[in-house]
Motif scaffolding. Sequence first.
Motif, PDB file in Angstrom:
ATOM      1  N   ALA A   1       0.836  -1.199   0.000  1.00  0.00           N
ATOM      2  CA  ALA A   1       0.000   0.000   0.000  1.00  0.00           C
ATOM      3  C   ALA A   1       0.874   1.253   0.000  1.00  0.00           C
ATOM      4  N   GLY A   2       0.398   2.295  -0.671  1.00  0.00           N
ATOM      5  CA  GLY A   2       1.125   3.553  -0.698  1.00  0.00           C
ATOM      6  C   GLY A   2       0.886   4.316  -1.978  1.00  0.00           C
TER       7      GLY A   2
ATOM      8  N   SER B   1       1.664   2.350  -5.812  1.00  0.00           N
ATOM      9  CA  SER B   1       2.001   1.462  -4.699  1.00  0.00           C
ATOM     10  C   SER B   1       3.231   2.008  -3.984  1.00  0.00           C
ATOM     11  N   GLY B   2       3.470   1.499  -2.801  1.00  0.00           N
ATOM     12  CA  GLY B   2       4.698   1.820  -2.092  1.00  0.00           C
ATOM     13  C   GLY B   2       5.555   0.577  -1.956  1.00  0.00           C
ATOM     14  N   LEU B   3       6.790   0.737  -1.510  1.00  0.00           N
ATOM     15  CA  LEU B   3       7.652  -0.406  -1.248  1.00  0.00           C
ATOM     16  C   LEU B   3       7.602  -0.738   0.237  1.00  0.00           C
ATOM     17  N   VAL B   4       7.536  -2.011   0.538  1.00  0.00           N
ATOM     18  CA  VAL B   4       7.394  -2.461   1.913  1.00  0.00           C
ATOM     19  C   VAL B   4       8.781  -2.718   2.501  1.00  0.00           C
ATOM     20  N   GLY B   5       9.018  -2.181   3.681  1.00  0.00           N
ATOM     21  CA  GLY B   5      10.299  -2.399   4.343  1.00  0.00           C
ATOM     22  C   GLY B   5      10.289  -1.816   5.729  1.00  0.00           C
ATOM     23  N   HIS B   6      11.285  -2.192   6.535  1.00  0.00           N
ATOM     24  CA  HIS B   6      11.350  -1.706   7.911  1.00  0.00           C
ATOM     25  C   HIS B   6      11.694  -0.213   7.940  1.00  0.00           C
TER      26      HIS B   6
END
Length: 372
Positions: free
Chosen positions: A227-228, A242-247
């Motif tokens: 999501a993003g 979209s967004g990139l998923v990461g910490h």
Amino acid sequence: MPKQFQQIGDLAVLHRTVRVFLDHPQIDKVHIVIGPDHGAVCSEILRSLDVQPFIIGSVTRQRSVHNGLQAIRELQPRNVLIHDGARPFVSADLISKVIDALEHNDAAIPAMRIAETVKLVHDGRVADTIDRTALWTAQTPQGFRFEAILDVHQKTTTSGRNDFTDDASMAEWAGLSVMVVDGERTNVKLTTAEDLADADRRLRMESWLAQGDIRVGQGFDVHQFGAGNHVTLCGVRIPHDSGLVGHSDADVALHALTDAIFGALGEGDIGVHFPPSDPQWKGASSALFLQAAAGKVAERGGVIAHCDITMVAEAPRIKPYVHAMKERLGELLGLTHDRLAIKATTNEEMGFIGRREGMVAYATATLRLPFR
């Protein structure tokens, strides 16, 4: 711009010259005689050095030195060294030799024996060959008992003599005995544009030789889309569905490059230094990770010579943002655009990249480190 303010290597000529004397354990104070319009440029060039207030010179070297001697008279120095600001390669050893020679002499100068045959020329034709046996070329720093050289300058001023080319010739005229110590061939005075170019090449070559341990590191990173409404790549925000998923901020390009730098150093990977299990890195800017890796290079006395990043994704389009990415990387690493390569390609709609489930980045980093 006068030659002493020109840059060679990464510093101005005058900065290099002054620093040698400031670092010498037998030098108490360094005073600089400048032209009346050079205060601002000298202040900028020497801002990181502990120099005394500038002394304003005059129209000739001889009168400028006299101004300098008069200005420091109240300090009552025992000895004084007079040096050309455009001789940045003077060594600490040569300075010591001149100072030591003043223990038993009123004046001492470094000089070099003439090795070439010397011709006397008139109107373009050789008139005679000069015996070079006793001929030497004078250098600086020239050292003197302070009161003796100040008295010489005052006498030349009174007598109207203003044609001396160095302070030693004035001392000779006044009857002082001038001791000679062996000079150094590297202690050259930078006079022409060619001299400056040669000096710059010399310093850069010495720097390259000193950092001759060339390392190449490789980095790889992958993040899935989630999501993003944007992605962050090389520190640049790019609109996307979209967004990139990461910490952290999931900047896949900077993660790959950070890994490449750590790899070239033999320092593990980004996860070793910034573990995703540590909550302090949640949502953090990946620029912090990259700068930490660059800091490790600096700690080792090295430099980052080149970075190459390739991103693989079907979307978003990367090319319109390449210039902005180079600008940001240049700010973070202190590199010019020609030392940064940023490329992008698709996966021809194959695999998870082709299905737009995520993106990949590859990076290489070339470092120059001192040999250990």
